[in-house]
Scaffold this active site. Structure first.
Site, PDB file in Angstrom:
ATOM      1  N   ASP A 150     -59.007 -44.751  13.487  1.00 62.44           N
ATOM      2  CA  ASP A 150     -58.074 -45.812  13.864  1.00 62.44           C
ATOM      3  C   ASP A 150     -57.424 -45.420  15.199  1.00 62.44           C
ATOM      4  O   ASP A 150     -58.050 -45.555  16.247  1.00 62.44           O
ATOM      5  CB  ASP A 150     -57.071 -45.949  12.706  1.00 62.44           C
ATOM      6  CG  ASP A 150     -56.258 -47.221  12.758  1.00 62.44           C
ATOM      7  OD1 ASP A 150     -56.765 -48.246  13.214  1.00 62.44           O
ATOM      8  OD2 ASP A 150     -55.084 -47.194  12.346  1.00 62.44           O
ATOM      9  N   PHE A 157     -56.821 -55.813   8.915  1.00 68.79           N
ATOM     10  CA  PHE A 157     -56.413 -54.874   7.865  1.00 68.79           C
ATOM     11  C   PHE A 157     -57.484 -54.817   6.780  1.00 68.79           C
ATOM     12  O   PHE A 157     -57.665 -55.768   6.031  1.00 68.79           O
ATOM     13  CB  PHE A 157     -55.073 -55.302   7.272  1.00 68.79           C
ATOM     14  CG  PHE A 157     -54.363 -54.162   6.603  1.00 68.79           C
ATOM     15  CD1 PHE A 157     -53.223 -53.618   7.162  1.00 68.79           C
ATOM     16  CD2 PHE A 157     -54.852 -53.619   5.418  1.00 68.79           C
ATOM     17  CE1 PHE A 157     -52.579 -52.553   6.554  1.00 68.79           C
ATOM     18  CE2 PHE A 157     -54.218 -52.548   4.810  1.00 68.79           C
ATOM     19  CZ  PHE A 157     -53.076 -52.014   5.379  1.00 68.79           C
ATOM     20  N   ASP A 174     -57.210 -47.964   1.423  1.00 69.64           N
ATOM     21  CA  ASP A 174     -56.161 -48.501   0.566  1.00 69.64           C
ATOM     22  C   ASP A 174     -55.144 -49.332   1.316  1.00 69.64           C
ATOM     23  O   ASP A 174     -55.033 -49.259   2.540  1.00 69.64           O
ATOM     24  CB  ASP A 174     -55.400 -47.348  -0.101  1.00 69.64           C
ATOM     25  CG  ASP A 174     -54.488 -46.614   0.888  1.00 69.64           C
ATOM     26  OD1 ASP A 174     -54.981 -46.206   1.966  1.00 69.64           O
ATOM     27  OD2 ASP A 174     -53.288 -46.488   0.616  1.00 69.64           O
ATOM     28  N   ARG A 199     -58.787 -48.982  -3.382  1.00 72.33           N
ATOM     29  CA  ARG A 199     -59.779 -47.970  -2.983  1.00 72.33           C
ATOM     30  C   ARG A 199     -61.077 -48.143  -3.756  1.00 72.33           C
ATOM     31  O   ARG A 199     -62.140 -47.761  -3.301  1.00 72.33           O
ATOM     32  CB  ARG A 199     -59.242 -46.555  -3.231  1.00 72.33           C
ATOM     33  CG  ARG A 199     -58.038 -46.171  -2.399  1.00 72.33           C
ATOM     34  CD  ARG A 199     -57.765 -44.680  -2.563  1.00 72.33           C
ATOM     35  NE  ARG A 199     -56.436 -44.276  -2.115  1.00 72.33           N
ATOM     36  CZ  ARG A 199     -56.108 -43.971  -0.871  1.00 72.33           C
ATOM     37  NH1 ARG A 199     -57.008 -44.038   0.068  1.00 72.33           N
ATOM     38  NH2 ARG A 199     -54.890 -43.593  -0.555  1.00 72.33           N
TER      39      ARG A 199
END
Ligand code: PRP
Length: 180
Positions: A102, A152, A159, A165
């Site tokens: 990220d 997202f 998660d 998950r």
């Protein structure tokens, strides 16, 4: 859980095929080398468990867990290891596995630590997802499953508030669920 997902970004079948490809490439690249796979908890474990079953060369397995610490609401960008690898990495070829790249802070920091503090001879990196639009640190993964847009995502290890998950695919979470 499915009802919380806006759309599926990467289907289970595509993940399976891509992970098999990555495993085959890794097996070719590490032929004759003794590789230690270090997986980052928690998000990396689902990807890890599929990936290593596609790796056909001898390997060792270890884990690390990094966390960011900041002022509570925003991350300071400081990343510290709170679970250390259990085996000696001195002089070893390490393949660091995580679910997503990220900002790049986690991978950059943990790679540097495995080299500088744990004495790894080489650290290469493998991530399932690469969200390049979010990058803040100049870091690139050696093996990437999928480039993803800046949305997202949850599932397959990823998660939101420690949920989702166990979804077998990568999905985009409905925005109203994390807006507040
Ligand atoms: C997530 C993810 C990566 C990291 C990537 O971990 O699993 O390790 O963030 O972000 P970065 O590139 O901005 O550093 P998280 O801290 O959510 O912990 P988790 O894996 O235990 O969910």
């Amino acid at each position: 859980m499915d009802q919380d997902i806006d759309r599926v970004l990467v289907h289970e079948r595509r993940i399976r095929d891509r992970v098999a490809e990555l495993g085959a490439r890794i097996s070719r690249d590490y032929e004759g080398k003794d590789v230690t796979v270090v997986a980052l908890l928690k998000g990396g474990v689902v990807f890890l468990s599929d990936l290593i079953r596609s790796i056909s060369v001898p390997m060792h397995l270890d884990f690390a867990w990094a966390s960011s610490y900041g002022d509570g609401t925003t991350s300071s960008g400081n990343v510290a290891l709170r679970v250390m690898p259990d085996t000696s990495l001195r002089g070893r070829h390490v393949l660091l596995v995580d679910d997503i790249l990220d900002t790049g802070r986690t991978l950059a920091r943990v790679s540097a630590e495995l080299r500088d503090r744990f004495g790894a001879a080489e650290v290469k990196t493998c991530v399932l997802l690469d969200k390049a639009a979010r990058r803040e640190v100049d870091v690139r993964a050696d093996y990437v499953g999928f480039e993803v847009e800046n949305v997202f995502v949850v599932g397959y290890g990823l998660d939101f508030a420690d949920r989702y998950r166990n979804l077998p695919y990568i999905g985009v979470l409905k925005p109203h669920l994390y807006a507040n």
